[in-house]
Design a protein around this motif. Structure first.
Motif, mmCIF file in Angstrom:
data_model
loop_
_atom_site.group_PDB
_atom_site.id
_atom_site.type_symbol
_atom_site.label_atom_id
_atom_site.label_comp_id
_atom_site.label_asym_id
_atom_site.label_seq_id
_atom_site.Cartn_x
_atom_site.Cartn_y
_atom_site.Cartn_z
ATOM 1 N N GLY A 54 -3.612 -0.550 -4.336
ATOM 2 C CA GLY A 54 -3.420 -0.518 -2.884
ATOM 3 C C GLY A 54 -4.753 -0.524 -2.193
ATOM 4 O O GLY A 54 -5.789 -0.291 -2.823
ATOM 5 N N GLN A 55 -4.749 -0.844 -0.910
ATOM 6 C CA GLN A 55 -6.016 -0.894 -0.173
ATOM 7 C C GLN A 55 -6.021 0.123 0.964
ATOM 8 O O GLN A 55 -4.975 0.623 1.371
ATOM 9 C CB GLN A 55 -6.212 -2.301 0.406
ATOM 10 C CG GLN A 55 -5.066 -2.719 1.303
ATOM 11 C CD GLN A 55 -5.288 -4.062 1.963
ATOM 12 O OE1 GLN A 55 -6.082 -4.864 1.502
ATOM 13 N NE2 GLN A 55 -4.577 -4.293 3.067
ATOM 14 N N SER A 56 -7.236 0.407 1.415
ATOM 15 C CA SER A 56 -7.408 1.294 2.557
ATOM 16 C C SER A 56 -8.453 0.649 3.471
ATOM 17 O O SER A 56 -9.500 0.242 2.971
ATOM 18 C CB SER A 56 -7.880 2.654 2.049
ATOM 19 O OG SER A 56 -7.988 3.544 3.101
ATOM 20 N N TYR A 93 -4.650 0.873 5.144
ATOM 21 C CA TYR A 93 -3.394 0.313 4.657
ATOM 22 C C TYR A 93 -2.971 -0.883 5.507
ATOM 23 O O TYR A 93 -3.357 -1.004 6.666
ATOM 24 C CB TYR A 93 -2.274 1.363 4.725
ATOM 25 C CG TYR A 93 -2.656 2.712 4.202
ATOM 26 C CD1 TYR A 93 -3.143 2.867 2.901
ATOM 27 C CD2 TYR A 93 -2.530 3.839 4.995
ATOM 28 C CE1 TYR A 93 -3.490 4.121 2.426
ATOM 29 C CE2 TYR A 93 -2.882 5.098 4.520
ATOM 30 C CZ TYR A 93 -3.370 5.232 3.236
ATOM 31 O OH TYR A 93 -3.721 6.461 2.769
ATOM 32 N N ASP A 130 0.802 -1.224 0.000
ATOM 33 C CA ASP A 130 0.000 0.000 0.000
ATOM 34 C C ASP A 130 0.842 1.283 0.000
ATOM 35 O O ASP A 130 0.297 2.386 0.175
ATOM 36 C CB ASP A 130 -0.944 -0.014 1.215
ATOM 37 C CG ASP A 130 -1.855 -1.234 1.179
ATOM 38 O OD1 ASP A 130 -2.162 -1.713 0.061
ATOM 39 O OD2 ASP A 130 -2.236 -1.726 2.242
ATOM 40 N N LYS A 166 -0.110 3.913 -2.644
ATOM 41 C CA LYS A 166 -1.424 4.497 -2.336
ATOM 42 C C LYS A 166 -1.318 5.474 -1.157
ATOM 43 O O LYS A 166 -1.887 6.560 -1.170
ATOM 44 C CB LYS A 166 -2.439 3.390 -2.033
ATOM 45 C CG LYS A 166 -3.808 3.942 -1.701
ATOM 46 C CD LYS A 166 -4.876 2.897 -1.796
ATOM 47 C CE LYS A 166 -6.218 3.413 -1.307
ATOM 48 N NZ LYS A 166 -6.618 4.690 -1.884
#
Ligand SMILES: Cc1cc2nc3c(=O)[nH]c(=O)nc-3n(C[C@H](O)[C@H](O)[C@H](O)COP(=O)(O)O)c2cc1C
Length: 196
Positions: free
Chosen positions: A173-175, A177, A98, A101
């Motif tokens: 990417g993810q949130s 993180y 991540d 991001k």
């Protein structure tokens, strides 16, 4: 949009992020370049003045799939003026998770306009003769790719009326993180608890 100046802010304890950032800058080929090294704490005492006509590169290594915690206070204190920004994450051939991001989100909060982003492989800081991880990277081919990335950014910006007219980036990417794991199993920490 006219390509005049690049201000390149980089954190690079073992030098690979610096090499990639320099190569991207060469590819953008502006009239004026300012390299802003924030590797040492003392170098983070002053803030660059950022104008909307600058192009800023924010370049960081990936630590535990994230932006290194050490430089978050500096990055979140930057004040842009709808300044175009290139986001660069350099990682040791495991994964960048991540980090890109997170860097993107920090930049947006600081009033930058992300115009390009890239993740680049480099030798892992923990690489050794016994346990090599991406040794001697970035190599010539990596550097060439970083220069081509810079040249593509130049073209993209030259063809745009302003950075405000560009389509928003989609960054992988993810949130929320990823949270670093296995950091509390350091034997030294356990030991210091025992002797309390
Ligand atoms: C504390 C620490 C954590 C790291 N975590 C990752 C990681 O999650 N993924 C990865 O691929 N590389 C990881 N690396 C490797 C660095 O991202 C890589 O070596 C990078 O090129 C270092 O940049 P520099 O040469 O500019 O210091 C880590 C390195 C350190 C020191």
């Amino acid at each position: 949009m006219k390509i005049q100046s690049v201000r390149c802010v980089y954190f690079s304890p073992t030098g690979t992020t610096k090499t990639i950032a320099e190569s991207i800058t060469q590819g953008i080929s502006p009239e004026f370049v300012e390299m802003i090294d924030i590797t040492k704490r003392l170098q983070r005492n002053s803030q660059p003045l950022l104008d909307k006509d600058d192009i800023v590169i924010l370049a960081t290594p990936v630590y535990y799939g994230r932006v290194p915690e050490e430089i978050i206070p500096y990055l979140t204190s930057l004040k842009a003026a709808r300044t175009p920004v290139v986001l660069v994450a350099v990682y040791g051939n495991r994964a960048y998770e991540d980090a890109l991001k997170e860097l993107h989100d920090i930049a947006v909060d600081a009033k930058f306009i992300p115009v390009a982003g890239g993740a680049f492989v480099a030798e892992h800081s923990y690489s050794s003769k016994t346990y090599p991880i991406a040794p001697n990277r970035p190599d010539e081919s990596d550097i060439q790719k970083a220069r081509e990335f810079g040249a593509a950014i130049r073209k993209k910006l030259q063809n745009a009326e302003s950075s405000e007219h560009l389509t928003a980036l989609t960054i992988p990417g993810q949130s929320p993180y990823i949270e670093p794991v296995n950091l509390n199993i350091n034997p030294a920490k356990k030991y210091s608890k025992q002797i309390k």
